[in-house]
Write an enzyme that holds these catalytic residues in place. Structure first.
Site, PDB file in Angstrom:
ATOM      1  N   ASN A   1      -5.024   3.993  -9.298  1.00 51.46           N
ATOM      2  CA  ASN A   1      -5.689   3.247  -8.224  1.00 51.46           C
ATOM      3  C   ASN A   1      -6.142   1.916  -8.820  1.00 51.46           C
ATOM      4  O   ASN A   1      -7.091   1.877  -9.595  1.00 51.46           O
ATOM      5  CB  ASN A   1      -6.884   4.067  -7.713  1.00 51.46           C
ATOM      6  CG  ASN A   1      -7.748   3.293  -6.726  1.00 51.46           C
ATOM      7  OD1 ASN A   1      -7.440   2.155  -6.374  1.00 51.46           O
ATOM      8  ND2 ASN A   1      -8.824   3.924  -6.296  1.00 51.46           N
TER       9      ASN A   1
ATOM     10  N   GLY B   1     -10.886   7.102 -10.577  1.00 50.45           N
ATOM     11  CA  GLY B   1     -12.092   7.924 -10.589  1.00 50.45           C
ATOM     12  C   GLY B   1     -11.741   9.296 -10.026  1.00 50.45           C
ATOM     13  O   GLY B   1     -10.563   9.637  -9.873  1.00 50.45           O
ATOM     14  N   ASP B   2     -12.783  10.044  -9.654  1.00 49.08           N
ATOM     15  CA  ASP B   2     -12.548  11.390  -9.133  1.00 49.08           C
ATOM     16  C   ASP B   2     -11.941  11.369  -7.731  1.00 49.08           C
ATOM     17  O   ASP B   2     -11.287  12.318  -7.318  1.00 49.08           O
ATOM     18  CB  ASP B   2     -13.875  12.163  -9.130  1.00 49.08           C
ATOM     19  CG  ASP B   2     -14.435  12.278 -10.538  1.00 49.08           C
ATOM     20  OD1 ASP B   2     -13.727  12.824 -11.404  1.00 49.08           O
ATOM     21  OD2 ASP B   2     -15.553  11.790 -10.790  1.00 49.08           O
TER      22      ASP B   2
ATOM     23  N   ARG C   1     -20.129  -1.122  -7.716  1.00 52.34           N
ATOM     24  CA  ARG C   1     -18.915  -0.634  -8.370  1.00 52.34           C
ATOM     25  C   ARG C   1     -18.455  -1.535  -9.531  1.00 52.34           C
ATOM     26  O   ARG C   1     -17.963  -1.053 -10.540  1.00 52.34           O
ATOM     27  CB  ARG C   1     -17.827  -0.555  -7.292  1.00 52.34           C
ATOM     28  CG  ARG C   1     -16.421  -0.464  -7.726  1.00 52.34           C
ATOM     29  CD  ARG C   1     -15.539  -0.450  -6.498  1.00 52.34           C
ATOM     30  NE  ARG C   1     -15.873   0.689  -5.649  1.00 52.34           N
ATOM     31  CZ  ARG C   1     -15.393   1.897  -5.861  1.00 52.34           C
ATOM     32  NH1 ARG C   1     -14.572   2.125  -6.844  1.00 52.34           N
ATOM     33  NH2 ARG C   1     -15.724   2.874  -5.070  1.00 52.34           N
TER      34      ARG C   1
HETATM   35  P1  ADP Z   1     -14.154   5.159  -8.256  1.00 51.47           P
HETATM   36  O1  ADP Z   1     -14.629   6.137  -9.268  1.00 51.47           O
HETATM   37  O2  ADP Z   1     -14.204   3.772  -8.793  1.00 51.47           O
HETATM   38  O3  ADP Z   1     -14.874   5.351  -6.964  1.00 51.47           O
HETATM   39  P2  ADP Z   1     -11.941   6.581  -7.083  1.00 51.47           P
HETATM   40  O4  ADP Z   1     -10.728   7.119  -7.733  1.00 51.47           O
HETATM   41  O5  ADP Z   1     -12.991   7.565  -6.724  1.00 51.47           O
HETATM   42  O6  ADP Z   1     -12.593   5.463  -7.996  1.00 51.47           O
HETATM   43  O7  ADP Z   1     -11.435   5.804  -5.807  1.00 51.47           O
HETATM   44  C1  ADP Z   1     -12.315   5.261  -4.842  1.00 51.47           C
HETATM   45  C2  ADP Z   1     -11.688   5.378  -3.478  1.00 51.47           C
HETATM   46  O8  ADP Z   1     -10.529   4.550  -3.384  1.00 51.47           O
HETATM   47  C3  ADP Z   1     -11.204   6.775  -3.123  1.00 51.47           C
HETATM   48  O9  ADP Z   1     -11.703   7.074  -1.842  1.00 51.47           O
HETATM   49  C4  ADP Z   1      -9.700   6.667  -3.104  1.00 51.47           C
HETATM   50  O10 ADP Z   1      -9.169   7.549  -2.152  1.00 51.47           O
HETATM   51  C5  ADP Z   1      -9.510   5.243  -2.665  1.00 51.47           C
HETATM   52  N1  ADP Z   1      -8.223   4.602  -3.030  1.00 51.47           N
HETATM   53  C6  ADP Z   1      -7.206   5.073  -3.778  1.00 51.47           C
HETATM   54  N2  ADP Z   1      -6.236   4.132  -3.939  1.00 51.47           N
HETATM   55  C7  ADP Z   1      -6.658   3.037  -3.250  1.00 51.47           C
HETATM   56  C8  ADP Z   1      -6.111   1.727  -3.030  1.00 51.47           C
HETATM   57  N3  ADP Z   1      -4.944   1.369  -3.545  1.00 51.47           N
HETATM   58  N4  ADP Z   1      -6.838   0.864  -2.300  1.00 51.47           N
HETATM   59  C9  ADP Z   1      -8.033   1.219  -1.810  1.00 51.47           C
HETATM   60  N5  ADP Z   1      -8.614   2.426  -1.969  1.00 51.47           N
HETATM   61  C10 ADP Z   1      -7.932   3.333  -2.682  1.00 51.47           C
HETATM   62 MG    MG Z   2     -15.126   7.857  -6.579  1.00 55.12          MG
END
Ligand code: ADP
Ligand code: MG
Length: 560
Positions: free
Chosen positions: A160, A218-219, A323
């Protein structure tokens, strides 16, 4: 380092060790510096041979090795061949206290004879032996063994690019890519383009092409992947695909937990990433419990980390705006939320571990009848159907090895690699412990007396964030939900103390009467406060009544 003619002597006895290989080499740059090298099951030992006193000896543990490769030198006139072994041992940090994994490579020159091919074969023999030594199965704490990913394994890595500080892709290129090459792990990279992209990819993927699905985020992205797998008709087989995690987000709870399960000293940021990359390269696979979560809308989700309501959920969601600062966003969010501490009204009930679930057709077996007054909504007895367990098939599927190239990058989900023939439908995993959400909880459940909470947190991994060791005893496959709740009446300083102590897993030692901890198999939460936030694995879900039950070892996790 050049090798003496006539060597090596396999299985030669040296220093009381039975060596798998032994050889003498000279330094690559200076052939007056000579080394004896021996490889045993457990170690690669390198000792300098020189006339001067003070022979230096270095021992590399094979458990720290990720790979080894053999190759010809760049100079065509050079008859010698080379092999380089890659280790990530724990070493003292440069600037701070403690140890962390750090990269060390050891390169040797093989020039047995004037025939370059013979030398290359010998270098390859060493490289193969070192690789074999680095991928042995490892014992587990419970006496079982982790299984090893097949070699060469084919890995689908989902990144991501917006997670954390928006640097997941750079972190991957800078810290993980090289390590995967050293470990000869071919991979395909999918850069997600939007939320739920990863979910769609794994829902449609031909999983016979992959030995592991790895998440660099992230998770939240792993939550997508697990639910995508569980939405497949062949979910039972699909969810057995080994899952790996590389911390690239701001909430890296599973990565911190996996690192902790490997019994390594605490690590953060790039050190945590290096550790998780190392664990991925070693490719040991264990079981992962999943929790099935039912929402009021009858939607069901699968969760690998947590169900949170109140303080923790609010901090998680409100700190989204910080973030860009990375993992420290949770500390900032905690301080802000402490300033406006809220009480949340609701009803909580749970089935303790060790409690016998009720038999079918209305019979009640309450091994520990609760003396607690039962709430009218949660409390009355309900016939609970017992359905044969859904223990997943532990046999991994046979897969074809076909990959030659080291990696691909795919940004569109339309690739052929992601399309699959659907096998016949299988029934979903049944939540045998849960009555309908509109039904009262069974007699064997404990109903919590209090209705005023600061937080309720169900967690099934050791860490809630990189520096929150929330469930010190938790393991990925301990078959239980660790339920923590904090009741109203706690002071702000006491709550802050709990969260600060959590960094070292010392919060239960604070003696706080408002903190309660139970090991449970199932739980139900019914918020009374009209507004609030509920999160599952850090992602917001609909607010309202929710219940959950554990499915021990439903998924598989690269850890060890
Ligand atoms: P963080 O720990 O920074 O929150 P996450 O893996 O939890 O990272 O992702 C945050 C959110 O972004 C999740 O809800 C995920 O589903 C969503 N996500 C995944 N890929 C993308 C993308 N390409 N653009 C926007 N949001 C995304
Ligand atoms: Mg998250």
């Amino acid at each position: 380092m050049e090798k003496d003619a006539g060597e090596p002597e396999p299985s030669r006895q040296r220093n009381g060790l039975v060596c798998a290989l032994y050889g003498e080499f000279t330094d690559v740059l200076n052939d007056r510096d000579r080394y004896s090298v021996s490889l045993s099951d457990s170690a690669l030992t390198i000792q300098r041979i020189s006339s001067s006193p003070g022979r230096t000896k270095v021992v590399f543990n094979m458990t720290d090795c990720v790979g080894c490769r053999a190759y010809r030198g760049p100079d065509g006139a050079d008859v010698g061949a080379y092999f380089t072994a890659y280790f990530y041992p724990f070493k003292r940090r440069w600037m701070s206290a403690g140890v962390a994994r750090q990269r060390v490579e050891q390169c040797f020159r093989v020039a047995l004879v004037q025939d370059p091919l013979v030398n290359l074969q010998e270098a390859e023999r060493w490289a193969r032996s070192i690789r074999d030594g680095s991928v042995r199965q490892a014992p587990r704490r419970d006496g079982g063994v982790y299984t090893a990913l097949r070699r060469p394994c084919r890995v689908l890595i989902l990144v991501n690019p917006h997670s954390g500080r928006g640097q997941a892709l750079q972190l991957f290129t800078g810290h993980v890519q090289g390590m995967l090459t050293e470990a000869a792990v071919p991979y395909t990279l999918v850069i997600t383009e939007h939320q739920n992209h990863a979910r769609e990819v794994v829902k449609k993927a031909d999983l016979s092409q992959w030995d592991a699905l790895v998440i660099m985020s992230g998770d939240g992205l792993l939550f997508e992947v697990i639910n995508g797998l569980m939405e497949r008709e062949d979910w039972r087989e699909a969810i057995q695909t080994p899952l790996g995690i590389l911390p690239g987000g701001s909430g890296n709870a599973l990565a911190a937990s996996v690192h902790h399960y490997s019994q390594s000293p605490p690590a953060w940021n790039e050190e945590l990433l290096l550790s998780c990359g190392f664990i991925l390269c070693k490719g040991l696979v264990g079981s992962l419990d999943l929790v099935s979560i039912h929402l009021a809308s009858r939607r069901r989700l699968f969760s690998f980390l947590s169900l949170a309501w109140g303080f923790v959920a609010d901090v998680d969601i409100e700190s989204e705006k910080y973030r860009h600062v990375g993992a420290i966003r949770f500390l900032m969010g905690t301080l802000v939320r402490l300033a406006s501490l809220k009480i949340y009204q609701g009803r909580l009930a749970y089935l303790p571990v060790g409690e016998v679930a009720e038999p079918p057709k209305g019979g009640v077996v309450a091994a520990r009848p609760s003396s607690t007054p039962r709430h009218p909504s949660l409390g009355s007895s309900l016939p609970c159907q017992l359905i044969p367990s859904n223990s997943p098939n532990q046999n991994s599927r046979h897969k074809q090895s076909s990959t030659n190239s080291n990696h691909n990058i795919i940004t569109k989900s339309s690739s052929n690699a992601f399309h699959t023939k659907r096998p016949e439908s299988q029934s979903e995993p049944v939540d045998a412990l849960l009555p309908g959400l509109d039904q009262p909880v069974p007699e064997s459940w404990t109903v919590v007396k209090e209705e005023d909470f600061v937080l309720v947190l169900a967690i099934y991994q050791s860490h809630l964030a990189e520096d929150l060791w929330t469930a010190p005893g938790a393991m990925a496959d301990d078959g239980m939900i660790h339920l923590l709740y904090v009741t109203a009446g706690i002071s702000r300083p006491a709550l802050l103390r709990l969260f600060l102590a959590m960094e070292k897993g010392a919060h239960f030692a604070c003696g706080c009467p408002h903190l309660v901890y139970e090991k449970v198999k199932a739980l139900r939460l019914e918020p009374i406060s009209p507004q609030g936030v509920i999160t599952v694995d850090g992602e917001t879900v609909e607010y309202g009544p929710v219940q959950a039950q554990i499915h021990p070892g439903l998924a598989r996790l690269i850890c060890g």
